[in-house]
Design a protein around this motif. Structure first.
Motif, mmCIF file in Angstrom:
data_model
loop_
_atom_site.group_PDB
_atom_site.id
_atom_site.type_symbol
_atom_site.label_atom_id
_atom_site.label_comp_id
_atom_site.label_asym_id
_atom_site.label_seq_id
_atom_site.Cartn_x
_atom_site.Cartn_y
_atom_site.Cartn_z
ATOM 1 N N ASP A 93 90.571 11.332 73.471
ATOM 2 C CA ASP A 93 92.270 11.405 73.171
ATOM 3 C C ASP A 93 92.711 10.207 73.318
ATOM 4 O OD1 ASP A 93 92.017 14.125 72.857
ATOM 5 O OD2 ASP A 93 92.720 14.555 75.003
ATOM 6 N N ALA A 94 92.481 9.227 74.258
ATOM 7 C CA ALA A 94 92.937 8.174 74.451
ATOM 8 C C ALA A 94 92.609 6.874 73.385
ATOM 9 C CB ALA A 94 92.515 7.430 75.648
ATOM 10 N N TRP A 95 91.423 7.272 72.733
ATOM 11 C CA TRP A 95 90.715 6.164 71.681
ATOM 12 C C TRP A 95 90.972 6.716 70.361
ATOM 13 C CZ3 TRP A 95 85.538 5.731 74.511
ATOM 14 C CH2 TRP A 95 85.678 5.012 75.805
ATOM 15 N N SER A 96 91.606 8.230 70.207
ATOM 16 C CA SER A 96 91.529 8.844 68.817
ATOM 17 C C SER A 96 92.265 8.084 67.775
ATOM 18 C CB SER A 96 91.971 10.304 69.166
ATOM 19 O OG SER A 96 92.124 10.806 67.892
ATOM 20 N N ALA A 97 93.592 7.682 68.274
ATOM 21 C CA ALA A 97 94.318 7.074 67.142
ATOM 22 C C ALA A 97 93.511 5.535 66.565
ATOM 23 C CB ALA A 97 95.673 6.585 67.659
ATOM 24 N N ALA A 98 93.087 4.752 67.716
ATOM 25 C CA ALA A 98 92.497 3.543 67.561
ATOM 26 C C ALA A 98 91.011 3.746 66.428
ATOM 27 C CB ALA A 98 92.138 2.877 68.512
ATOM 28 N N LEU A 99 90.113 5.041 66.842
ATOM 29 C CA LEU A 99 89.071 4.924 66.374
ATOM 30 C C LEU A 99 89.279 5.648 64.772
ATOM 31 C CD1 LEU A 99 86.598 6.506 68.963
ATOM 32 C CD2 LEU A 99 86.533 4.437 67.856
ATOM 33 N N LYS A 100 90.182 6.514 64.745
ATOM 34 C CA LYS A 100 90.612 7.173 63.466
ATOM 35 C C LYS A 100 91.463 6.404 62.429
ATOM 36 C CE LYS A 100 89.503 11.713 65.232
ATOM 37 N NZ LYS A 100 90.117 13.126 65.624
ATOM 38 N N LEU A 101 92.355 5.746 62.985
ATOM 39 C CA LEU A 101 93.356 4.888 62.199
ATOM 40 C C LEU A 101 94.091 6.042 61.403
ATOM 41 C CD1 LEU A 101 91.079 1.697 61.421
ATOM 42 C CD2 LEU A 101 92.842 2.090 63.118
ATOM 43 N N GLY A 102 94.494 5.660 60.224
ATOM 44 C CA GLY A 102 95.124 6.534 59.427
ATOM 45 C C GLY A 102 96.643 6.763 59.823
ATOM 46 N N ASP A 103 97.132 7.918 59.488
ATOM 47 C CA ASP A 103 98.486 8.506 59.894
ATOM 48 C C ASP A 103 98.587 8.303 61.381
ATOM 49 O OD1 ASP A 103 99.155 8.809 57.248
ATOM 50 O OD2 ASP A 103 98.473 11.057 57.449
ATOM 51 N N GLN A 104 97.746 8.605 62.194
ATOM 52 C CA GLN A 104 97.813 8.905 63.587
ATOM 53 C C GLN A 104 98.057 7.330 64.187
ATOM 54 O OE1 GLN A 104 94.670 10.393 65.934
ATOM 55 N NE2 GLN A 104 95.781 10.495 67.713
ATOM 56 N N GLY A 105 97.024 6.477 63.800
ATOM 57 C CA GLY A 105 97.227 5.038 64.129
ATOM 58 C C GLY A 105 98.439 4.287 63.511
ATOM 59 N N ARG A 106 98.955 4.661 62.479
ATOM 60 C CA ARG A 106 100.122 4.158 61.920
ATOM 61 C C ARG A 106 101.386 4.457 62.803
ATOM 62 N NH1 ARG A 106 97.410 4.316 57.077
ATOM 63 N NH2 ARG A 106 97.605 6.531 56.669
ATOM 64 N N ARG A 107 101.285 5.836 63.429
ATOM 65 C CA ARG A 107 102.402 6.201 64.329
ATOM 66 C C ARG A 107 102.255 5.862 65.750
ATOM 67 N NH1 ARG A 107 100.794 11.097 62.184
ATOM 68 N NH2 ARG A 107 99.661 11.560 64.179
ATOM 69 N N GLU A 108 100.993 5.666 66.237
ATOM 70 C CA GLU A 108 100.804 5.535 67.621
ATOM 71 C C GLU A 108 100.420 3.983 68.180
ATOM 72 O OE1 GLU A 108 98.235 8.324 69.206
ATOM 73 O OE2 GLU A 108 99.227 10.010 68.231
ATOM 74 N N LEU A 109 99.911 3.370 67.278
ATOM 75 C CA LEU A 109 99.448 1.972 67.684
ATOM 76 C C LEU A 109 100.273 0.908 67.187
ATOM 77 C CD1 LEU A 109 95.723 2.285 66.538
ATOM 78 C CD2 LEU A 109 96.637 2.516 68.688
ATOM 79 N N ARG A 110 101.560 0.704 68.086
ATOM 80 C CA ARG A 110 102.531 -0.237 67.607
ATOM 81 C C ARG A 110 103.051 -0.648 68.875
ATOM 82 N NH1 ARG A 110 103.802 0.212 62.836
ATOM 83 N NH2 ARG A 110 106.043 -0.481 62.961
ATOM 84 N N GLY A 111 103.916 -1.762 68.539
ATOM 85 C CA GLY A 111 104.671 -2.269 69.854
ATOM 86 C C GLY A 111 104.211 -3.173 70.930
ATOM 87 N N HIS A 112 103.015 -3.528 70.511
ATOM 88 C CA HIS A 112 102.286 -4.621 71.511
ATOM 89 C C HIS A 112 102.412 -6.127 70.910
ATOM 90 C CE1 HIS A 112 100.983 -1.237 73.931
ATOM 91 N NE2 HIS A 112 100.413 -0.658 72.829
#
Length: 167
Positions: A82-101
């Motif tokens: 769960d913690a690494w999903s957005a970073a591993l899969k990237l795509g839509d989930q990554g575009r939504r969640e991997l931001r703001g740092h």
């Protein structure tokens, strides 16, 4: 800086050569992102691209995953997935969640993850590197860590491409 793949002190010969490759890949990744702002790290070139920050998070997640598989010989837990999903899969989930740092956040994550990798590699030998993994008999640690390096190099190319096109 000499451009030679040689064994490094503190590692067995083949492990040391692998560490040299991992280290060079990381050095060039860090050079590719030097000086980027949070806005630049979060920028999306288009609605299908990943941000530079997401690609850095991906490098961390891939390395952490292979730490589990090779050093601990286990699959990620549900919480780790769960913690690494957005970073591993990237795509839509990554575009939504991997931001703001800011950049130091990503650099610190990369550094801490690599320190753990280097410490674990320092206590292993060339025989371990070549032996099949119990958890994945078609995989040996050498290929796994080669994949970590080539994945980072591939995404570093994307990072350079994206950086050259920042507004």
């Amino acid at each position: 800086m000499p451009y030679c793949i040689l064994p490094l002190p503190g590692y067995t010969p083949t492990v040391g050569r692998l560490v040299a490759m991992l280290s060079y890949a990381r050095q060039t990744t860090l050079a590719a992102v030097e000086g980027l702002t949070r806005e630049q790290l979060d920028h999306l070139h288009d609605d299908r691209s990943n941000s530079i920050g997401a690609l850095l998070a991906h490098a961390v997640a891939v390395e952490r995953g292979y730490q589990l598989v090779t050093f601990e010989e286990r699959e990620p837990t549900a919480a780790e997935n769960d913690a690494w999903s957005a970073a591993l899969k990237l795509g839509d989930q990554g575009r939504r969640e991997l931001r703001g740092h800011e950049l130091p956040f990503y650099v610190d994550e990369l550094r801490r993850t690599r320190e753990a990798t280097l410490a674990a590699l320092a206590v292993r030998d060339d025989a371990w590197l070549e032996a099949p993994l119990r958890i994945a008999p078609a995989l040996n640690p050498h290929f796994a860590w080669f994949h970590v390096a080539e994945d980072e190099i591939n995404h570093r190319g994307q990072i350079r491409w994206l950086r050259a096109r920042l507004p």
